[in-house]
Design a protein around this motif. Structure first.
Motif, mmCIF file in Angstrom:
data_model
loop_
_atom_site.group_PDB
_atom_site.id
_atom_site.type_symbol
_atom_site.label_atom_id
_atom_site.label_comp_id
_atom_site.label_asym_id
_atom_site.label_seq_id
_atom_site.Cartn_x
_atom_site.Cartn_y
_atom_site.Cartn_z
ATOM 1 N N ALA A 287 36.217 -38.769 -8.631
ATOM 2 C CA ALA A 287 35.090 -39.704 -8.908
ATOM 3 C C ALA A 287 35.569 -41.044 -9.656
ATOM 4 C CB ALA A 287 33.983 -38.996 -9.688
ATOM 5 N N VAL A 288 36.560 -40.686 -10.711
ATOM 6 C CA VAL A 288 37.135 -42.130 -11.344
ATOM 7 C C VAL A 288 37.872 -42.645 -10.303
ATOM 8 C CG1 VAL A 288 38.513 -42.736 -12.911
ATOM 9 C CG2 VAL A 288 36.991 -41.098 -13.599
ATOM 10 N N ALA A 289 38.822 -41.986 -9.745
ATOM 11 C CA ALA A 289 39.618 -42.857 -8.602
ATOM 12 C C ALA A 289 38.736 -43.364 -7.770
ATOM 13 C CB ALA A 289 40.461 -41.974 -8.088
ATOM 14 N N ALA A 290 37.868 -42.868 -7.275
ATOM 15 C CA ALA A 290 37.065 -43.518 -5.936
ATOM 16 C C ALA A 290 36.270 -44.648 -6.349
ATOM 17 C CB ALA A 290 36.037 -42.424 -5.533
ATOM 18 N N LEU A 291 35.801 -44.519 -7.729
ATOM 19 C CA LEU A 291 34.908 -45.910 -8.069
ATOM 20 C C LEU A 291 35.807 -47.004 -8.340
ATOM 21 C CD1 LEU A 291 32.505 -47.229 -9.302
ATOM 22 C CD2 LEU A 291 33.102 -46.550 -11.505
ATOM 23 N N ARG A 292 36.922 -46.614 -8.990
ATOM 24 C CA ARG A 292 38.026 -47.830 -9.360
ATOM 25 C C ARG A 292 38.742 -48.496 -8.160
ATOM 26 N NH1 ARG A 292 34.857 -48.891 -13.362
ATOM 27 N NH2 ARG A 292 35.011 -47.419 -15.007
ATOM 28 N N LEU A 293 39.036 -47.613 -7.132
ATOM 29 C CA LEU A 293 39.697 -48.170 -6.011
ATOM 30 C C LEU A 293 38.566 -48.978 -5.170
ATOM 31 C CD1 LEU A 293 41.467 -44.682 -4.700
ATOM 32 C CD2 LEU A 293 42.601 -47.206 -5.255
ATOM 33 N N ALA A 294 37.337 -48.449 -5.120
ATOM 34 C CA ALA A 294 36.332 -49.180 -4.410
ATOM 35 C C ALA A 294 35.950 -50.609 -5.197
ATOM 36 C CB ALA A 294 35.000 -48.405 -4.257
ATOM 37 N N GLU A 295 35.689 -50.386 -6.335
ATOM 38 C CA GLU A 295 35.554 -51.742 -7.059
ATOM 39 C C GLU A 295 36.669 -52.749 -6.890
ATOM 40 O OE1 GLU A 295 32.864 -50.441 -11.072
ATOM 41 O OE2 GLU A 295 35.193 -50.648 -11.125
ATOM 42 N N SER A 296 37.849 -52.380 -6.307
ATOM 43 C CA SER A 296 38.953 -53.224 -6.423
ATOM 44 C C SER A 296 39.214 -53.622 -4.984
ATOM 45 C CB SER A 296 40.409 -52.677 -6.979
ATOM 46 O OG SER A 296 40.427 -51.692 -6.569
ATOM 47 N N GLY A 297 38.259 -53.174 -4.109
ATOM 48 C CA GLY A 297 38.152 -53.577 -2.872
ATOM 49 C C GLY A 297 38.541 -52.682 -1.662
ATOM 50 N N HIS A 298 39.124 -51.406 -2.151
ATOM 51 C CA HIS A 298 39.627 -50.659 -1.007
ATOM 52 C C HIS A 298 38.724 -49.575 -0.356
ATOM 53 C CE1 HIS A 298 43.300 -52.526 -2.384
ATOM 54 N NE2 HIS A 298 42.913 -52.147 -3.533
ATOM 55 N N GLU A 299 38.608 -49.345 0.690
ATOM 56 C CA GLU A 299 37.782 -48.290 1.342
ATOM 57 C C GLU A 299 38.381 -46.851 0.945
ATOM 58 O OE1 GLU A 299 35.297 -48.525 3.670
ATOM 59 O OE2 GLU A 299 35.137 -50.784 3.303
ATOM 60 N N VAL A 300 37.575 -45.798 0.528
ATOM 61 C CA VAL A 300 37.955 -44.521 0.212
ATOM 62 C C VAL A 300 37.148 -43.451 0.796
ATOM 63 C CG1 VAL A 300 38.418 -43.050 -1.677
ATOM 64 C CG2 VAL A 300 38.286 -45.751 -2.359
ATOM 65 N N THR A 301 37.899 -42.405 1.294
ATOM 66 C CA THR A 301 37.319 -41.395 1.990
ATOM 67 C C THR A 301 37.462 -40.121 0.981
ATOM 68 O OG1 THR A 301 37.400 -41.931 3.996
ATOM 69 C CG2 THR A 301 37.128 -39.725 3.845
ATOM 70 N N ILE A 302 36.340 -39.574 0.372
ATOM 71 C CA ILE A 302 36.397 -38.410 -0.516
ATOM 72 C C ILE A 302 36.156 -37.065 0.710
ATOM 73 C CG2 ILE A 302 35.438 -37.117 -2.265
ATOM 74 C CD1 ILE A 302 34.800 -39.268 -3.690
ATOM 75 N N LEU A 303 37.112 -35.896 0.284
ATOM 76 C CA LEU A 303 36.876 -34.864 1.174
ATOM 77 C C LEU A 303 36.413 -33.749 0.301
ATOM 78 C CD1 LEU A 303 40.064 -35.058 3.505
ATOM 79 C CD2 LEU A 303 37.641 -35.670 4.191
ATOM 80 N N GLU A 304 35.530 -33.305 0.294
ATOM 81 C CA GLU A 304 35.033 -32.269 -0.743
ATOM 82 C C GLU A 304 34.725 -30.919 -0.351
ATOM 83 O OE1 GLU A 304 34.501 -31.804 -4.160
ATOM 84 O OE2 GLU A 304 33.651 -29.668 -3.362
ATOM 85 N N ILE B 46 44.771 -44.460 -12.644
ATOM 86 C CA ILE B 46 44.167 -45.143 -11.466
ATOM 87 C C ILE B 46 44.372 -46.836 -11.964
ATOM 88 C CG2 ILE B 46 41.640 -45.288 -11.997
ATOM 89 C CD1 ILE B 46 43.200 -44.624 -8.373
ATOM 90 N N GLU B 47 43.913 -47.327 -13.149
ATOM 91 C CA GLU B 47 44.069 -48.613 -13.336
ATOM 92 C C GLU B 47 45.542 -49.006 -13.230
ATOM 93 O OE1 GLU B 47 42.707 -50.242 -17.288
ATOM 94 O OE2 GLU B 47 44.901 -50.638 -17.545
ATOM 95 N N HIS B 48 46.460 -48.357 -13.595
ATOM 96 C CA HIS B 48 47.872 -48.754 -13.306
ATOM 97 C C HIS B 48 48.153 -48.429 -11.839
ATOM 98 C CE1 HIS B 48 49.293 -49.370 -17.364
ATOM 99 N NE2 HIS B 48 48.237 -48.448 -17.629
ATOM 100 N N ILE B 49 47.717 -47.489 -11.155
ATOM 101 C CA ILE B 49 48.264 -47.378 -9.627
ATOM 102 C C ILE B 49 47.633 -48.467 -8.841
ATOM 103 C CG2 ILE B 49 47.453 -45.913 -7.731
ATOM 104 C CD1 ILE B 49 47.655 -43.299 -9.691
ATOM 105 N N ILE B 50 46.296 -48.877 -9.284
ATOM 106 C CA ILE B 50 45.827 -49.960 -8.536
ATOM 107 C C ILE B 50 46.678 -51.246 -8.650
ATOM 108 C CG2 ILE B 50 43.754 -51.524 -8.335
ATOM 109 C CD1 ILE B 50 42.008 -49.066 -8.899
ATOM 110 N N SER B 51 46.938 -51.711 -9.854
ATOM 111 C CA SER B 51 47.791 -52.858 -10.227
ATOM 112 C C SER B 51 48.997 -52.754 -9.758
ATOM 113 C CB SER B 51 47.515 -53.198 -11.565
ATOM 114 O OG SER B 51 48.186 -52.574 -12.394
#
Ligand code: FAD
Length: 490
Positions: A18-35, A481-486
């Motif tokens: 959930a954290v990864a999805a929100l931060r990736l999306a906020e920085s402009g990336h499309e994300v797909t979650i498989l649950e 995720i902050e570090h991975i995104i940047s």
């Protein structure tokens, strides 16, 4: 089989996902979650209380699987609570959009600063306590109960008695924050709104009150319009493709667990957030079946967070019982962590049976001096654990000390009615480790030796954190995720 190409895939919608999805999306990336679990909100299905289990009670089982009193039959359904049984230990997990947040007690506990530093010597402790923990608390909507309310609410007699008895035995207690909305609970008590915590709902899901991830991180993530959640989608295996891509074999099921479609998904960046056991099973199985290369740390440093359930029967000599009605949301903890000989933290747990069973229940959390390990068993085609009585020796010693001291001061007996010999040494709600930060992964959650593969969930924590773990998992996820995104997304 349908073939799909997707840039960024997250497996699992618990805290890490959930954290990864929100931060990736906020920085402009499309994300797909498989649950693999159900999207409960979308399905319109209701969660069920402990004393009348319905569809949500168990993951594809015909009998309930709570820690005790499993006298109920259920219809096979993709329910919220799952349990994996190993020798010497049983592990409970949440299933559905929101992962463990759907079934857990909502306790949002900050680990002891010193212990966090001991567990993660390479992380900047100050930065975590100034930045990532407060951020996690804010996003998860952590709050604390009003002391007046607790004092006067009959549903918290079990806690009041628990605290009084602990004090009498010479132990220190602490108030425990939660993601359950205590203002909502006050309204429940006054019958202004439908009841949830005060109606025995928790381990099979809460219909109201609890700010599970679908109400916080995942809601915000979906509001960006960039996050696509596919529920009832189970990832079966991972293989390495060309150009550092990953190929996922995925099955889509119905609510009976039957396969309705097979999909092959090729992705550029893969986030494994399937929870400790789910992530380890996927990695180790894919290594066995598809020659996915893993470093030798994967599967090591696994622990149960020192979980040890125990209790006391006949708690009435001094207190007159623990009350007929129990709120399902714990608010008290016994903090004995600084005792060098018997270090433990224990939750004063409710037992919402709808009658006064004069029994106190405790979920103890102990240090884990001896870690276990996880491996793939090619015969059962599942993961297995190296975990024995030695791994819980300290927890058992602490439990004996704790119960003896409590009974001496307050009366009561070991909870033989709940557990064999009064001790649930095999009950685990907090599986942690196996892909630990700084060992199996680098310091940001990148799996060592595997480009574009990230681990963000409980498996990063080396088997112990000293308190209930989701606040720590959330803070670690924010940091990773902050570090991975940047650093990895340009
Ligand atoms: P999870 O939350 O477990 O999420 C993983 C998700 O991945 C799940 O939704 C799962 O269905 C999905 N998944 C797994 N494999 C696959 C696959 N192959 N394909 C697709 N999806 C997959 N912690 C606390 O801090 N406080 C508490 O009060 C508390 N109480 C608890 C009570 C109970 C009964 C239980 C079981 C746990 C409790 N916990 C508590 C523990 C807490 O819920 C977990 O530590 C936490 O949920 C782990 O987060 P995670 O991100 O690692 O994974």
């Amino acid at each position: 089989t349908e073939n799909l190409e997707i840039e960024n895939v997250i497996i699992g919608s618990g805290y890490g996902g959930a954290v990864a999805a929100l931060r990736l999306a906020e920085s402009g990336h499309e994300v797909t979650i498989l649950e693999m679990g159900l999207n409960w909100e979308k399905s319109g299905e209701k969660f069920s209380p402990m004393i009348s289990p319905g569809k949500s009670a168990a993951w594809l089982r015909t009998k309930t699987i709570a820690p005790f009193f499993n006298i109920f039959n259920t219809k096979k359904y993709t329910g919220t609570l799952d349990r994996w049984d190993f020798s010497n230990i049983k592990i409970w997990m949440g299933r559905g959009v929101g992962g463990g947040s759907l079934v857990n007690g909502g306790m949002a506990v900050l680990p002891k600063k010193d212990y966090f530093g001991e567990v993660f010597p390479e992380l900047n402790t100050e930065e975590f306590y100034k930045k990532y923990f407060p951020l996690a608390e804010k996003e998860l909507e952590v709050n604390s109960a009003d002391e007046n309310f607790l004092e006067n609410c009959s549903f918290y007699k079990f806690n009041k008695v628990g605290e009084q008895e602990a004090h009498k035995a010479g132990f220190k207690t602490v108030r425990v924050p939660n993601v359950y909305d205590f203002k909502y609970m006050e309204d429940e008590y006054e019958n202004k709104v439908p009841r949830s915590a005060l109606a025995g709902e928790v381990i099979y899901g809460n219909n109201y009150g609890k700010k599970s991830l679908d109400k916080t991180y995942l809601k915000k993530a979906q509001e960006t319009g960039k996050v696509h959640i596919h529920d009832l989608h189970k990832v079966e295996s991972i293989a390495k493709g060309s150009d550092n891509t990953y190929i996922l074999e995925v099955i889509q099921t119905n609510t009976l667990g039957e396969t309705v479609a097979k999909k092959k998904i090729v992705c550029k960046k893969l986030f494994l957030c399937a929870g400790t056991m789910g992530t380890l099973e996927l990695l180790l199985k894919s290594s066995n079946d598809n020659k996915l290369t893993l470093n030798s740390e994967v599967g090591q440093n696994w622990g149960n967070n020192g979980n040890f359930m125990t209790g006391r029967n006949f708690v009435k000599t001094f207190s007159g019982g623990t009350g007929v009605n129990h709120s399902t949301i714990p608010v008290g903890g016994i903090d004995n962590w600084d005792d060098k000989e018997h270090p433990f933290f224990s939750e004063i747990a409710p037992l919402p049976m709808g009658m006064d069973v004069a029994t106190s229940l405790y979920l103890m959390i102990n240090p884990v001096p001896q870690k276990g390990s996880v491996f793939f068993n090619p015969v059962s085609r599942k993961i297995d654990l190296k975990w024995s009585a030695d791994n819980v020796a300290l927890a058992r010693k602490n439990a004996e000390y704790f119960i003896k001291k409590m009974n001496k001061a307050n009366g009561g007996t070991r909870a033989h009615l709940l557990f064999n010999n009064g001790f649930g040494a095999d009950i685990c709600y907090h599986p942690l480790g196996g892909a630990t930060l700084g060992k199996a992964t680098d310091m940001k959650g990148r799996l060592r030796g595997s480009e574009n593969l990230y681990i963000i969930d409980g498996s990063l924590i080396p088997g112990t954190i000293g308190v209930n773990p989701f606040l720590t998992i959330t803070a670690l996820a924010e940091y990773c995720i902050e570090h991975i995104i940047s650093e990895d997304f340009s």
